[in-house]
Design an enzyme around this catalytic site. Sequence first.
Site, mmCIF file in Angstrom:
data_model
loop_
_atom_site.group_PDB
_atom_site.id
_atom_site.type_symbol
_atom_site.label_atom_id
_atom_site.label_comp_id
_atom_site.label_asym_id
_atom_site.label_seq_id
_atom_site.Cartn_x
_atom_site.Cartn_y
_atom_site.Cartn_z
ATOM 1 N N VAL A 86 96.168 64.087 5.759
ATOM 2 C CA VAL A 86 97.814 63.701 5.665
ATOM 3 C C VAL A 86 98.170 62.444 4.900
ATOM 4 C CG1 VAL A 86 100.112 63.766 6.838
ATOM 5 C CG2 VAL A 86 97.878 65.069 7.831
ATOM 6 N N LYS A 87 98.700 62.809 3.534
ATOM 7 C CA LYS A 87 99.075 61.603 2.674
ATOM 8 C C LYS A 87 100.515 61.234 3.200
ATOM 9 C CE LYS A 87 98.286 61.726 -1.475
ATOM 10 N NZ LYS A 87 98.522 61.926 -2.986
#
Length: 226
Positions: A86-87
């Site tokens: 997850v960025k």
Amino acid sequence: MELMFDTGNIEKIEYYSQVFPIAGVTTNPSILKKEGKVEIWEHFRQIQKIIGEKTFLHVQVTTGTKEEIIKEAYKIVEELGYETYVKIPTTIEGLQAVKVLKKENFKITATAIYTMAQGDFAIMAGADYIAPYFNRMENINIEPERVIKHYAHLIKANNKETKILAASFKNMGQVMSAYEWGAHCTTVDPDLLADALKMPSIEEAVINFKSDWESSFGKGVSLLDV
């Protein structure tokens, strides 16, 4: 030393993943905009199918508050699996979300990093990757060399597991410099990577090798024929 593709284009990923040894694919809303209004979860699943189970996808959240980021993170892994990174932009709200999500064993890439402090805080929060923006730093007179070397020293000195994932490149010289200064990984548009293999001098050398071989063994003859 790792390499990732910075693209959401299915055709590029499918073709160039047969050429380059990649560890992952990174995306963000700006990259995905180039693909038009696709069915986004199916698009991501197509990418996962192409790159395989041991090569990981990095998907960026689109919201800004801690609570919204956390909800989107859960949606991402619900749709794509817990191996998906997850960025999260490295902001006040983003760092709060990183701390919460790391306690739940999410894989996190802290992104939109321009300053030393941003990366330092993301490392302390437990991010798996930090993504300093090389070219964008240069554009605002921040020295990427100083920043990347600082992170590399900090990670080694404190036995941290965070990896430096350098991003935002305009040429291969920048990519090579990032590795030289201590980046563990870079994420690059595959078209830019391909350009590094298309120099006229490389093509000339290959032509000369072929010509020299054929002058000795005959035109159209290969190792399979002798």
